[in-house]
Design an enzyme around this catalytic site. Sequence first.
Site, PDB file in Angstrom:
ATOM      1  N   HIS A  27     -69.969  32.563  30.998  1.00  0.00           N
ATOM      2  CA  HIS A  27     -69.710  33.748  31.879  1.00  0.00           C
ATOM      3  C   HIS A  27     -68.607  33.199  32.967  1.00  0.00           C
ATOM      4  O   HIS A  27     -67.776  33.677  33.531  1.00  0.00           O
ATOM      5  CB  HIS A  27     -70.877  34.372  32.692  1.00  0.00           C
ATOM      6  N   GLU A  50     -73.246  43.088  18.307  1.00  0.00           N
ATOM      7  CA  GLU A  50     -73.138  41.628  18.595  1.00  0.00           C
ATOM      8  C   GLU A  50     -74.358  40.736  18.035  1.00  0.00           C
ATOM      9  O   GLU A  50     -74.514  39.632  18.311  1.00  0.00           O
ATOM     10  CB  GLU A  50     -73.049  41.547  20.176  1.00  0.00           C
ATOM     11  N   ASP A  99     -71.152  36.987  21.485  1.00  0.00           N
ATOM     12  CA  ASP A  99     -72.492  36.919  21.003  1.00  0.00           C
ATOM     13  C   ASP A  99     -72.624  36.885  19.658  1.00  0.00           C
ATOM     14  O   ASP A  99     -73.485  36.179  18.846  1.00  0.00           O
ATOM     15  CB  ASP A  99     -73.537  37.851  21.544  1.00  0.00           C
ATOM     16  N   CYS A 150     -64.588  44.032  22.046  1.00  0.00           N
ATOM     17  CA  CYS A 150     -64.616  43.529  23.346  1.00  0.00           C
ATOM     18  C   CYS A 150     -65.012  42.101  23.768  1.00  0.00           C
ATOM     19  O   CYS A 150     -65.130  41.595  24.843  1.00  0.00           O
ATOM     20  CB  CYS A 150     -65.476  44.592  24.525  1.00  0.00           C
TER      21      CYS A 150
HETATM   22  C1  PEP Z   1     -69.939  39.725  23.663  1.00  0.00           C
HETATM   23  O1  PEP Z   1     -70.913  39.191  23.384  1.00  0.00           O
HETATM   24  O2  PEP Z   1     -68.872  39.602  22.970  1.00  0.00           O
HETATM   25  C2  PEP Z   1     -69.562  40.510  24.856  1.00  0.00           C
HETATM   26  C3  PEP Z   1     -68.602  41.265  25.098  1.00  0.00           C
HETATM   27  O3  PEP Z   1     -70.639  40.413  25.776  1.00  0.00           O
HETATM   28  P1  PEP Z   1     -71.188  39.503  26.806  1.00  0.00           P
HETATM   29  O4  PEP Z   1     -69.877  38.256  26.600  1.00  0.00           O
HETATM   30  O5  PEP Z   1     -71.141  39.958  28.031  1.00  0.00           O
HETATM   31  O6  PEP Z   1     -72.336  38.500  26.142  1.00  0.00           O
HETATM   32 MG    MG Z   2     -72.875  40.029  24.427  1.00  0.00          MG
END
Ligand code: PEP
Ligand code: MG
Length: 568
Positions: A187, A429, A453, A500
């Site tokens: 993150h 995911e 993920d 995403c």
């Molecule tokens: C993902 O897992 O691709 C996603 C967009 O969610 P995060 O990165 O917040 O886990």
């Molecule tokens: Mg995710």
Amino acid sequence: MIKGISASSGIAIAKALVLKEEDNEVIKKDVTQYEAENERFKEAVEKGKKQLKSTINSTMEKLGEEKAKIFEAHLFMLDDPEFVGAISSKILAEKVNAEYALKTTSEELASMFEALDNDYMRERAADIRDVSNRITRILKGEENPSIGDIKEECIIIAKDLTPSDTAQIDKKKVLGFATEIGGVTSHSAIIARSIGIPAVLGIGKEINTIKENDLLILDGDNGIVIVNPDDETLNNYKGKMLKDWEFKKNLIQYKEAESITLDNRKVEVAANIGSVTDALNAINNGAEGIGLFRTEFLYMSKDELPSEKEQFNAYKEVLEKLKGKPVIIRTLDIGGDKKLPYLPIEQELNPFLGYRAIRLCLDRKDIFKTQLRALLRASVYGNLKIMFPMISNLQELREAKAVLEECKEELRKEKIDFNDKVEVGIMIEIPSAAIISDVLAKEVDFFSIGTNDLIQYTIAVDRMNEKVSYLYDFFNPAVLRLINMVIDNAHKEGKYVGMCGEMAGKTELIPLLLGMGLDEFSMSVSSVLKARGTIRNLKYEDCRKLVPKAMKLGTSMEIKKFLKDSVK
Ligand code: PEP
Ligand code: MG
């Protein structure tokens, strides 16, 4: 030159600000000069109070009164003669070192609070530990500056940065950062990309060779850090920075343009956001919508669960700013590497496989319903779509939808307006969801593929672990096959599919994803215009032809090479 993982592109040149690793380990020592030891403790308390006063002021300015209150409570504790007195007494009576007396007294107190049957009191245990850690760091001479208080341009060097550390970054001062652990989709990397500063992560222990005030070149494009460069290297990089700037300026031509291929296949290029401010930034940088609002950042910026009203206001503001453009808001995805200090989750062996996202929300319906009610109430202010994260089976989807229905029913009874037809989608995911995407597609309005993920769960590679980051691969054939299958399954049911995860903004993969039929690409704001430029220079029909060929290839390298050779 030190090598790491390229986590956010761009180049920065500045001096290093090295954050020391927090070491709260305390060893008991017997002291003979216990009076002097007590004085040392009192001086540390005074220094802690001074620090807190300054933090209260700057927090008040930047983050508001509510956040400043946390530090006010800490200051109050250091002003409490009973708390400070108990520690002094221990030093004097037991003739022990200040660190030990502080740690044991605070732990006793924190455990007492934790045992109480009251959420508010239990959360105070975290405050006690925070204060105790602050004074311990002062006693040990290991203090770090608060990131929000940094006054001079620098590049931060740290073991890791928590999401709340990164949330305090002012990009005028912190020009970039490099960390020992972490990867492309941790993150801190996601936040670096959304702020638009370079980041090199997962450097490993070699990061410890960087010293405070070393001059650094942080090359986020190539994932390297150059320490105390010679003049020639420095000038080369200054030249590169100028070229980067010109390239970015050139992309502005795509700001108002459609995301359309040369043969008229129209898709959507949207942005991933984590706050209301990000939404404005997204529009200013040409996003056609929001493909992912990570609402957990809203929760992380507070010291208690945000109320329905607070959430409603934030969602409404984002929807209004987007003026009818699609906004996909994801329900709370806490767990994994994202934690809420006020919502302690028991230590888990595998947090990414544990109590996370929809699992937590279905267990804590009180938290889930507050968010869903806020979302439904905001739905009349724009083009809202609600998305559930971490769905692993059909039952979970049905349960989540049932809670949403419950909320709708409540609002109807309360005669509160909402959009009954608000679209509901899920993130794909988890491989189990991808595999049954044919059945899931029948019960949703859309999918959004979360490759961050999906990659880690498909390849069994921790997205945070730099030791195995060589396996974390956007071109992995198994992952690409799953994506292709998910898109096909959704289209068979007439549903649209977005992506995403960070893969959506990877220029080399856009032709393949476009060829697979992906309808929406959602990415860090800083990648939007580049992606649109790529799409506008491609032919959909050519991209479609890539898919069957690429899907037959067995290795990432082969797929990468095939795409490189086929797309000019
Ligand atoms: C993902 O897992 O691709 C996603 C967009 O969610 P995060 O990165 O917040 O886990
Ligand atoms: Mg995710």
